[in-house]
Design a protein around this motif. Sequence first.
Motif, PDB file in Angstrom:
ATOM      1  N   CYS A  23      15.595   5.424  13.160  1.00 29.96           N
ATOM      2  CA  CYS A  23      15.097   5.329  11.935  1.00 29.96           C
ATOM      3  C   CYS A  23      15.612   4.924  10.608  1.00 29.96           C
ATOM      4  CB  CYS A  23      14.804   6.735  11.995  1.00 29.96           C
ATOM      5  SG  CYS A  23      16.017   7.931  11.641  1.00 29.96           S
ATOM      6  N   TYR A  27       6.965  15.240  28.388  1.00 28.43           N
ATOM      7  CA  TYR A  27       6.812  16.013  27.087  1.00 28.43           C
ATOM      8  C   TYR A  27       7.438  17.196  26.707  1.00 28.43           C
ATOM      9  CZ  TYR A  27       4.890  17.369  22.731  1.00 28.43           C
ATOM     10  OH  TYR A  27       4.948  17.974  21.063  1.00 28.43           O
ATOM     11  N   MET A  86      10.897  17.428  24.387  1.00 25.68           N
ATOM     12  CA  MET A  86      10.825  18.453  23.363  1.00 25.68           C
ATOM     13  C   MET A  86      11.910  19.280  23.499  1.00 25.68           C
ATOM     14  SD  MET A  86       8.661  17.417  21.281  1.00 25.68           S
ATOM     15  CE  MET A  86       8.872  18.527  20.011  1.00 25.68           C
ATOM     16  N   ALA A  90      15.112  17.585  22.093  1.00 19.43           N
ATOM     17  CA  ALA A  90      15.237  17.069  20.755  1.00 19.43           C
ATOM     18  C   ALA A  90      16.282  17.640  19.790  1.00 19.43           C
ATOM     19  CB  ALA A  90      13.690  17.291  20.311  1.00 19.43           C
ATOM     20  N   ARG A 134      17.752  20.478  14.109  1.00 19.73           N
ATOM     21  CA  ARG A 134      16.607  20.408  13.262  1.00 19.73           C
ATOM     22  C   ARG A 134      15.838  21.632  13.054  1.00 19.73           C
ATOM     23  NH1 ARG A 134      13.860  15.511  16.838  1.00 19.73           N
ATOM     24  NH2 ARG A 134      15.744  14.147  16.546  1.00 19.73           N
ATOM     25  N   ASP A 148      10.806  21.267  14.729  1.00 19.87           N
ATOM     26  CA  ASP A 148      10.241  20.251  15.543  1.00 19.87           C
ATOM     27  C   ASP A 148       8.992  20.443  16.445  1.00 19.87           C
ATOM     28  OD1 ASP A 148      10.923  17.714  16.513  1.00 19.87           O
ATOM     29  OD2 ASP A 148      12.488  18.317  17.814  1.00 19.87           O
ATOM     30  N   ASP A 149       7.982  20.176  15.552  1.00 17.72           N
ATOM     31  CA  ASP A 149       6.720  20.073  16.181  1.00 17.72           C
ATOM     32  C   ASP A 149       6.000  18.690  16.219  1.00 17.72           C
ATOM     33  OD1 ASP A 149       6.239  19.660  13.545  1.00 17.72           O
ATOM     34  OD2 ASP A 149       4.805  21.472  13.331  1.00 17.72           O
ATOM     35  N   TYR A 150       7.089  17.959  16.998  1.00 22.77           N
ATOM     36  CA  TYR A 150       6.298  16.566  17.239  1.00 22.77           C
ATOM     37  C   TYR A 150       5.231  16.357  18.085  1.00 22.77           C
ATOM     38  CZ  TYR A 150       7.285  11.290  17.286  1.00 22.77           C
ATOM     39  OH  TYR A 150       7.314  10.236  17.071  1.00 22.77           O
ATOM     40  N   ASP A 151       4.047  16.238  17.539  1.00 21.67           N
ATOM     41  CA  ASP A 151       2.653  16.257  18.495  1.00 21.67           C
ATOM     42  C   ASP A 151       2.774  15.199  19.441  1.00 21.67           C
ATOM     43  OD1 ASP A 151      -0.169  16.954  18.851  1.00 21.67           O
ATOM     44  OD2 ASP A 151      -0.395  14.915  18.251  1.00 21.67           O
ATOM     45  N   MET A 189       3.585  11.299  18.739  1.00 15.88           N
ATOM     46  CA  MET A 189       4.714  10.509  19.688  1.00 15.88           C
ATOM     47  C   MET A 189       4.361   9.424  20.288  1.00 15.88           C
ATOM     48  SD  MET A 189       7.313  12.323  22.581  1.00 15.88           S
ATOM     49  CE  MET A 189       7.876  13.662  21.392  1.00 15.88           C
ATOM     50  N   ASP A 234       3.677   6.526  17.756  1.00 16.58           N
ATOM     51  CA  ASP A 234       4.898   6.067  17.133  1.00 16.58           C
ATOM     52  C   ASP A 234       5.818   5.250  18.257  1.00 16.58           C
ATOM     53  OD1 ASP A 234       4.748   7.435  15.023  1.00 16.58           O
ATOM     54  OD2 ASP A 234       5.870   8.970  15.483  1.00 16.58           O
TER      55      ASP A 234
END
Length: 114
Positions: free
Chosen positions: A20, A54, A58, A61, A67, A70-73, A77, A80
């Motif tokens: 990133c 998934y 998670m 993660a 973090r 961390d509620d990365y849908d 994901m 992305d």
Amino acid sequence: MREIIKTAIENKQNLIVEGCYISFNYQNDFTKEYFDSIKYICLIFSESYIRNNYEIIMRNAKAIENRLEDDYDIELMIADNRRSLNDCKENECSYILIDKEYNFDENIETLFVQ
């Protein structure tokens, strides 16, 4: 980030930088003397890998960093990772597409050996 990478190269240090912080057209930021010392590899999850793993993704993660949230849908994901794959192809960046399973031992040479 570019200057940190240059300093590491100048001092003959190894440095791993999370994706990133690096653009897909990073080649434009370095002269040949630096570029030859950079190993750029993206790890990309396929949609099927994300859908099948998934919860594991998670759960791990926070393995490297703490973090706060961390509620990365799952759909985000997938989008992305699809975008990252397209950007890698467009910019001719090296990548490993993780589709069925990821075996770290099989990929270690790809990641760390020049």
